[in-house]
Design a protein around this motif. Structure first.
Motif, PDB file in Angstrom:
ATOM      1  N   PHE A 164      33.908  46.245  58.071  1.00 51.09           N
ATOM      2  CA  PHE A 164      33.952  44.850  57.629  1.00 51.09           C
ATOM      3  C   PHE A 164      35.187  44.115  58.145  1.00 51.09           C
ATOM      4  O   PHE A 164      35.161  42.901  58.356  1.00 51.09           O
ATOM      5  N   VAL A 165      36.287  44.847  58.354  1.00 50.23           N
ATOM      6  CA  VAL A 165      37.537  44.206  58.799  1.00 50.23           C
ATOM      7  C   VAL A 165      37.836  44.488  60.273  1.00 50.23           C
ATOM      8  O   VAL A 165      38.925  44.152  60.757  1.00 50.23           O
ATOM      9  N   ALA A 213      42.106  39.239  50.156  1.00 49.33           N
ATOM     10  CA  ALA A 213      40.972  38.350  50.436  1.00 49.33           C
ATOM     11  C   ALA A 213      40.111  38.854  51.587  1.00 49.33           C
ATOM     12  O   ALA A 213      38.890  38.648  51.586  1.00 49.33           O
ATOM     13  N   VAL A 214      40.724  39.534  52.563  1.00 50.10           N
ATOM     14  CA  VAL A 214      39.980  39.998  53.737  1.00 50.10           C
ATOM     15  C   VAL A 214      38.868  40.976  53.378  1.00 50.10           C
ATOM     16  O   VAL A 214      37.899  41.136  54.117  1.00 50.10           O
ATOM     17  N   LEU A 257      39.849  49.957  44.950  1.00 47.03           N
ATOM     18  CA  LEU A 257      39.316  51.214  44.446  1.00 47.03           C
ATOM     19  C   LEU A 257      38.417  51.023  43.227  1.00 47.03           C
ATOM     20  O   LEU A 257      37.565  51.867  42.940  1.00 47.03           O
ATOM     21  N   SER A 258      38.597  49.910  42.519  1.00 43.81           N
ATOM     22  CA  SER A 258      37.850  49.701  41.275  1.00 43.81           C
ATOM     23  C   SER A 258      36.760  48.641  41.363  1.00 43.81           C
ATOM     24  O   SER A 258      35.924  48.546  40.461  1.00 43.81           O
ATOM     25  N   VAL A 259      36.747  47.845  42.443  1.00 43.47           N
ATOM     26  CA  VAL A 259      35.787  46.744  42.564  1.00 43.47           C
ATOM     27  C   VAL A 259      35.019  46.876  43.878  1.00 43.47           C
ATOM     28  O   VAL A 259      35.596  47.219  44.915  1.00 43.47           O
ATOM     29  N   ASP A 260      33.732  46.580  43.819  1.00 44.86           N
ATOM     30  CA  ASP A 260      32.912  46.555  45.035  1.00 44.86           C
ATOM     31  C   ASP A 260      33.121  45.193  45.720  1.00 44.86           C
ATOM     32  O   ASP A 260      32.357  44.252  45.505  1.00 44.86           O
ATOM     33  N   THR A 261      34.171  45.118  46.511  1.00 42.99           N
ATOM     34  CA  THR A 261      34.546  43.832  47.120  1.00 42.99           C
ATOM     35  C   THR A 261      33.501  43.321  48.105  1.00 42.99           C
ATOM     36  O   THR A 261      33.342  42.104  48.266  1.00 42.99           O
ATOM     37  N   LEU A 262      32.799  44.213  48.767  1.00 39.52           N
ATOM     38  CA  LEU A 262      31.834  43.812  49.797  1.00 39.52           C
ATOM     39  C   LEU A 262      30.665  43.016  49.233  1.00 39.52           C
ATOM     40  O   LEU A 262      30.050  42.216  49.942  1.00 39.52           O
ATOM     41  N   PHE A 317      38.127  34.289  41.313  1.00 41.95           N
ATOM     42  CA  PHE A 317      38.782  34.628  40.048  1.00 41.95           C
ATOM     43  C   PHE A 317      39.728  35.813  40.236  1.00 41.95           C
ATOM     44  O   PHE A 317      40.879  35.791  39.776  1.00 41.95           O
ATOM     45  N   LEU A 318      39.265  36.857  40.913  1.00 40.89           N
ATOM     46  CA  LEU A 318      40.094  38.040  41.144  1.00 40.89           C
ATOM     47  C   LEU A 318      41.323  37.726  41.991  1.00 40.89           C
ATOM     48  O   LEU A 318      42.432  38.192  41.703  1.00 40.89           O
ATOM     49  N   LEU A 319      41.127  36.916  43.043  1.00 44.75           N
ATOM     50  CA  LEU A 319      42.250  36.565  43.916  1.00 44.75           C
ATOM     51  C   LEU A 319      43.332  35.789  43.160  1.00 44.75           C
ATOM     52  O   LEU A 319      44.528  36.066  43.297  1.00 44.75           O
ATOM     53  N   ASN A 320      42.895  34.825  42.367  1.00 48.89           N
ATOM     54  CA  ASN A 320      43.873  34.022  41.611  1.00 48.89           C
ATOM     55  C   ASN A 320      44.535  34.841  40.509  1.00 48.89           C
ATOM     56  O   ASN A 320      45.743  34.697  40.265  1.00 48.89           O
ATOM     57  N   LEU A 321      43.761  35.719  39.854  1.00 48.97           N
ATOM     58  CA  LEU A 321      44.342  36.578  38.821  1.00 48.97           C
ATOM     59  C   LEU A 321      45.338  37.560  39.435  1.00 48.97           C
ATOM     60  O   LEU A 321      46.421  37.801  38.873  1.00 48.97           O
ATOM     61  N   TYR A 322      44.991  38.102  40.591  1.00 50.63           N
ATOM     62  CA  TYR A 322      45.868  39.026  41.324  1.00 50.63           C
ATOM     63  C   TYR A 322      47.181  38.357  41.707  1.00 50.63           C
ATOM     64  O   TYR A 322      48.276  38.906  41.470  1.00 50.63           O
ATOM     65  N   MET A 323      47.108  37.162  42.263  1.00 54.48           N
ATOM     66  CA  MET A 323      48.326  36.437  42.651  1.00 54.48           C
ATOM     67  C   MET A 323      49.105  35.984  41.420  1.00 54.48           C
ATOM     68  O   MET A 323      50.344  36.026  41.406  1.00 54.48           O
TER      69      MET A 323
END
Length: 503
Positions: free
Chosen positions: A10-11, A146-147, A463-468, A477-483
């Motif tokens: 994917f990357v 994000a990538v 490791l915990s989320v299926d990002t794909l 939501f995850l990106l903003n919570l992470y930052m």
């Protein structure tokens, strides 16, 4: 395909985007920071020292982090619209400040500008340099997570062979920003012999050795996904920093600081000649057997090892920039000249980049060739000039409002050339004390911790989320919570007056 293989695919194998699009996205945070400053100047409530740290944190987060997140994701094709919104908003704030000015109220604009050019500055640091480092850190932190989500445009991902992707800027920008404030530029290692200086430089890299080895062991032990052609099998960002530090320390023993640009240019030109007229390029791309072998330590890590030559040249260019920008200049008019020179240099480098990519070779992160090095330096300088311009505009806004104080900005002091009857217009010594509640200052203070924290949380989320297969709203939501979480931890450390160092 396994989950790991799918994430690696994917990357991988991307060709990047245009230099213009990356530059547009890179400079937007500079205008957002300016708008933040203008809003604080305009609002007495926000300038109040009694204002809660929570509100200041949310304001800083909204102006610095949120625009980066949306620019790199859902608004990636609407950057010009973002510029339009930010410019209209900023112009409106500036107009309101001018209309509500408490100093020089009945004076023509020309006279106000004349007096402004005579104002002196007092600051322990250059705000633009701090903001540059923070923007690069925030940009990298957003991009590395994000990538892995579908909402991140693939053209922004790291390029496979040739081209310029937004993420290709990260390592080069970090090295350039670090070089601008390195000990040599700040004169920390000026005392003692050259041998003593080299010993101190060697001692300063041991934390990077531990971090590099630690990352290698963890990544291999948990089977985390890797982009093989980024650095190689075992190499990583920390090892690149170590080699660059050692090379540049030796060079700075031999050559004076003000000749760093000559060293940088010579290194990149000689390296490009080696790529063009020796088997070096073929080795980097295809290994010793011509079929991409990874047998042997050198073959396994050829991209990471050889590219350090290009990154060392970027570091030397950063040293030259830092030694020029960090000189003490007491007046605003001096900084206008600096901004003009930095901007002019950036434009000249972009022109040289275009000629190089047409006639010699396209930029390649994998090789860190001449075009890549020039692109990184030009992009850094255009961002730095944007931040310097923003600082000048913000200083003028503060000049118009009595008692205005903005975190991470220049402080204005009385100049002998200003009429005594207007002396009350400048901020008093007590009022000029910079508020402690500032996300930019917090991130700049613990930049390495922020980077490590971002890497760890990125790994945990992957490791915990299926990002794909995450939808757009969930990913945002995850990106903003992470930052938000990473910035809040760094912010609290700053409020507790904690600076975490390993040496």
């Amino acid at each position: 395909m396994s989950q790991k293989q799918m994430k690696e695919a994917f990357v991988s194998n991307h060709n990047g985007t245009s230099v213009l699009e990356i530059t547009e996205g890179l400079c937007l945070p500079a205008f957002c920071i300016l708008c933040r400053g203008l809003l604080i100047v305009l609002s007495p409530h926000l300038r109040s020292s009694s204002h809660t740290w929570r509100t200041r944190f949310f304001i800083d987060f909204a102006f610095l982090i949120v625009p980066l997140v949306i620019t790199l994701t859902v608004f990636s094709t609407f950057v010009l619209l973002e510029y339009l919104i930010v410019i209209i908003f900023g112009a409106g704030l500036f107009y309101e400040i001018y209309c509500r000015r408490t100093c020089y109220a009945g004076m023509p604009v020309q006279k106000i500008l004349e007096k402004f050019l005579k104002v002196s500055l007092e600051s322990e640091y250059i705000p633009a340099v701090s903001c540059f480092r923070v923007i690069n850190s925030a940009f990298t932190a957003v991009a590395i997570l994000a990538v892995d989500f579908p909402l991140f445009p693939r053209r922004f991902a790291k390029t496979e062979l040739y081209g310029t992707g937004a993420m290709d800027f990260g390592v080069g920008g970090f090295i350039f920003g670090t070089a601008m404030v390195c000990p040599e530029v700040r004169g920390i290692y000026t005392k003692g012999s050259r041998l003593c200086y080299l010993r101190k430089s060697l001692c300063s890299v041991w934390p990077l050795v531990l971090l590099g080895m630690g990352r290698l062991v963890i990544i291999k032990s948990i089977g985390y996904q890797e982009h093989l052609t980024e650095y190689g099998v075992h190499w990583n960002f920390f090892f690149t920093l170590i080699v660059v530090k050692l090379i540049t320390s030796l060079l700075l023993i031999i050559f004076p600081l003000n000749k760093s640009w000559i060293v940088a240019l010579s290194m990149t030109v000689l390296y490009q000649l080696a790529l063009n007229f020796t088997p070096l390029k073929s080795f980097i791309l295809y290994g010793t057997d011509g079929s991409g072998t990874r047998v042997g330590l050198l073959n396994a890590n050829r991209e990471g090892i050889i590219s350090t030559l290009g990154y060392a040249a970027i570091h030397m260019a950063g040293v030259q920039t830092g030694s020029y920008v960090l000189k003490k200049r007491p007046h605003i008019k001096d900084w206008i000249k600096v901004t003009y020179c930095v901007l002019l240099t950036a434009i000249g480098l972009f022109i040289a980049l275009y000629i190089l990519q047409v006639t010699v070779e396209v930029a390649s992160r994998r090789m860190a060739n001449l075009a890549f090095c020039i692109w990184i330096v030009a992009s850094c300088l255009i961002l730095l000039s944007s931040l310097l311009l923003g600082d000048i505009i913000l200083s003028f806004a503060k000049f118009l409002i009595k008692g205005a104080a903005v975190p991470c900005s220049w402080e204005l002091i009385q100049s002998p050339g200003i009429n005594k009857k207007h002396s009350e217009s400048l901020v008093s010594k007590a009022e000029r004390k910079e508020p402690i509640c500032c996300l930019i200052t917090a991130m700049n203070r613990n930049q390495l911790i922020f980077f490590l924290l971002s890497n760890v949380t990125t790994g945990l989320i992957n490791l915990s989320v299926d990002t794909l297969h995450s939808n757009t709203l969930w990913a945002l939501f995850l990106l903003n919570l992470y930052m938000f979480s990473n910035c809040l931890i760094i912010y609290v450390l700053h409020l507790q007056n904690k600076t975490i160092k390993f040496w």
